[in-house]
Design an enzyme around this catalytic site. Sequence first.
Site, PDB file in Angstrom:
ATOM      1  N   GLN A 177      47.709  46.337  43.709  1.00 15.91           N
ATOM      2  CA  GLN A 177      48.615  45.478  44.474  1.00 15.91           C
ATOM      3  C   GLN A 177      49.462  46.333  45.410  1.00 15.91           C
ATOM      4  O   GLN A 177      50.088  47.303  44.982  1.00 15.91           O
ATOM      5  CB  GLN A 177      49.508  44.684  43.529  1.00 15.91           C
ATOM      6  CG  GLN A 177      48.775  43.614  42.747  1.00 15.91           C
ATOM      7  CD  GLN A 177      48.365  42.442  43.622  1.00 15.91           C
ATOM      8  OE1 GLN A 177      48.900  42.236  44.707  1.00 15.91           O
ATOM      9  NE2 GLN A 177      47.400  41.663  43.140  1.00 15.91           N
ATOM     10  N   TYR A 216      37.451  40.307  36.713  1.00 16.09           N
ATOM     11  CA  TYR A 216      37.783  41.042  37.940  1.00 16.09           C
ATOM     12  C   TYR A 216      39.003  41.918  37.634  1.00 16.09           C
ATOM     13  O   TYR A 216      40.009  41.901  38.331  1.00 16.09           O
ATOM     14  CB  TYR A 216      38.088  40.094  39.102  1.00 16.09           C
ATOM     15  CG  TYR A 216      37.034  39.028  39.334  1.00 16.09           C
ATOM     16  CD1 TYR A 216      35.892  39.300  40.096  1.00 16.09           C
ATOM     17  CD2 TYR A 216      37.174  37.756  38.797  1.00 16.09           C
ATOM     18  CE1 TYR A 216      34.931  38.321  40.309  1.00 16.09           C
ATOM     19  CE2 TYR A 216      36.212  36.778  39.002  1.00 16.09           C
ATOM     20  CZ  TYR A 216      35.098  37.059  39.768  1.00 16.09           C
ATOM     21  OH  TYR A 216      34.150  36.089  39.977  1.00 16.09           O
ATOM     22  N   GLU A 254      34.703  44.145  35.242  1.00 13.42           N
ATOM     23  CA  GLU A 254      34.948  44.593  36.617  1.00 13.42           C
ATOM     24  C   GLU A 254      33.626  45.027  37.242  1.00 13.42           C
ATOM     25  O   GLU A 254      32.834  45.738  36.612  1.00 13.42           O
ATOM     26  CB  GLU A 254      35.938  45.753  36.626  1.00 13.42           C
ATOM     27  CG  GLU A 254      36.071  46.494  37.940  1.00 13.42           C
ATOM     28  CD  GLU A 254      36.438  45.599  39.111  1.00 13.42           C
ATOM     29  OE1 GLU A 254      35.842  45.763  40.187  1.00 13.42           O
ATOM     30  OE2 GLU A 254      37.318  44.717  38.941  1.00 13.42           O
ATOM     31  N   ASP A 279      41.277  36.966  38.247  1.00 17.35           N
ATOM     32  CA  ASP A 279      41.906  37.568  39.427  1.00 17.35           C
ATOM     33  C   ASP A 279      40.821  37.982  40.419  1.00 17.35           C
ATOM     34  O   ASP A 279      40.563  39.170  40.631  1.00 17.35           O
ATOM     35  CB  ASP A 279      42.743  38.772  39.001  1.00 17.35           C
ATOM     36  CG  ASP A 279      43.487  39.411  40.173  1.00 17.35           C
ATOM     37  OD1 ASP A 279      43.642  38.746  41.214  1.00 17.35           O
ATOM     38  OD2 ASP A 279      43.896  40.578  40.051  1.00 17.35           O
ATOM     39  N   CYS A 290      44.998  35.557  45.985  1.00 18.94           N
ATOM     40  CA  CYS A 290      45.644  36.027  47.214  1.00 18.94           C
ATOM     41  C   CYS A 290      45.259  35.169  48.407  1.00 18.94           C
ATOM     42  O   CYS A 290      45.581  35.514  49.549  1.00 18.94           O
ATOM     43  CB  CYS A 290      45.297  37.491  47.480  1.00 18.94           C
ATOM     44  SG  CYS A 290      43.534  37.785  47.740  1.00 18.94           S
TER      45      CYS A 290
END
Length: 446
Positions: A275, A308, A332, A375, A402
Amino acid sequence: MSPDTATQVPTDLVVDVGPVAHGGHCVARHEGRVVFVRHAIPGEKVRVRLTDAGPDAKFWRGDVVEVLAASPDRVDHFWDLADSARSWSHRHPPLGGAELGHISLERQRSLKAEVLAEQLQRLAGVDRVTEVEAVGDQAARDGLAWRTRAGFAVTPGGKLGMHAHRSDTVLPVREMPLAVDGINALRLWEIDLQGIERVEVAAPANGSRPLVLLVPAAGTRAKRLSAILSQLPDNVSVASFDPVKGEALQLRGRTYVQESAAGHEYRVTGDGFWQIHRDAPGALVGALTGFLHDGGFLDSGAVVADLYAGAGLFTAPLADAVGVTGSVLSVEGSPGASRDARKNLHGAPQVEIVQGRVERVLRQKPRNFDAVLLDPPRAGAGKAVVDQLIGTGPRAVAYVSCDPASFARDLGYFQQGGWELSGLRAFDLYPHTHHMETVALLTPRR
């Protein structure tokens, strides 16, 4: 720019600016045609320079070059190179990445809330208005100095630069006001970067050693990299990055940075995801664990998945919450990020880390989850993943997004599967841009 306008002098239009839309622009109309206008505010009258137009185009795009009737929410832009009217007066388009810098911070957040509400209603049929929350001391810093990561282009003359919006034009820069002091202190604009195509910089908010990634152009020799290395401060790690192989070659120091969040330390390699807002990790961890704790979905002994998962920003606090009697599955797709997660979580035996595509891993490792943390990248999870998740029978999904459009679309898929939106928070993690972050709690419909 379309072929219709490539050889023509840009056309200016005077329009009344309508509502804000997703993507950093407002909607206006000219003789019945939609014009997406950047650098405007709803309710203004402006002169627009068309940047993408054609007689057969469904819509046009344009930048404000003159404000004829200003909104009371308009302020002086903090960055000359990103100021549309000033840039076009110097015969070049504005830089991208600060498209809301002409709007007061309070109004920026209210416009983002409008965009979120519109996307939820249009794509998911959900009527919900949610405040977009400021994070950290944004007001004290005027919404500046929050980026701990920044990417730069390089001009043909070897100077640090950035791209104009939707353009191959690279403009030289001598500051990045949205970046933290650790990035600007490197003064990369003073360095001869000939032979380099792109520069990526990470300067962790905890003050640990920054990392500069150099992406060399084809044929760049080691001697040229050494010359650039000699111009960088000794306390900065430097690596050469191959974007095709996704590999970072150590030139000096480390090929990773050390991040801190929620009481944990994280190694993040190369261009691995983290982030970018200095206060984002703590804000997002607090929001999602709050939703799951308050709903009774995240207790000692719970079975949880982090999809993720990246380097493990959320995996570590989830592991704390479920304890050694619970379990966390971390999935991931990026091999580098998955390797980082193994290093970051080596002391948490309740965590199983799997590298691979989420949909494949869910097929191979079917289990019943108490809660799932989702995510995904900007494109969202998609219908296949949502359907698979619903099939695993979790009691709750915490969704971090996002992009309001892909989130709203995925929410629609959850609703088709009998789920509902039980909680939603939105955060202004990208001041002066149109981006935002949302954290949602999704549960089966009672």
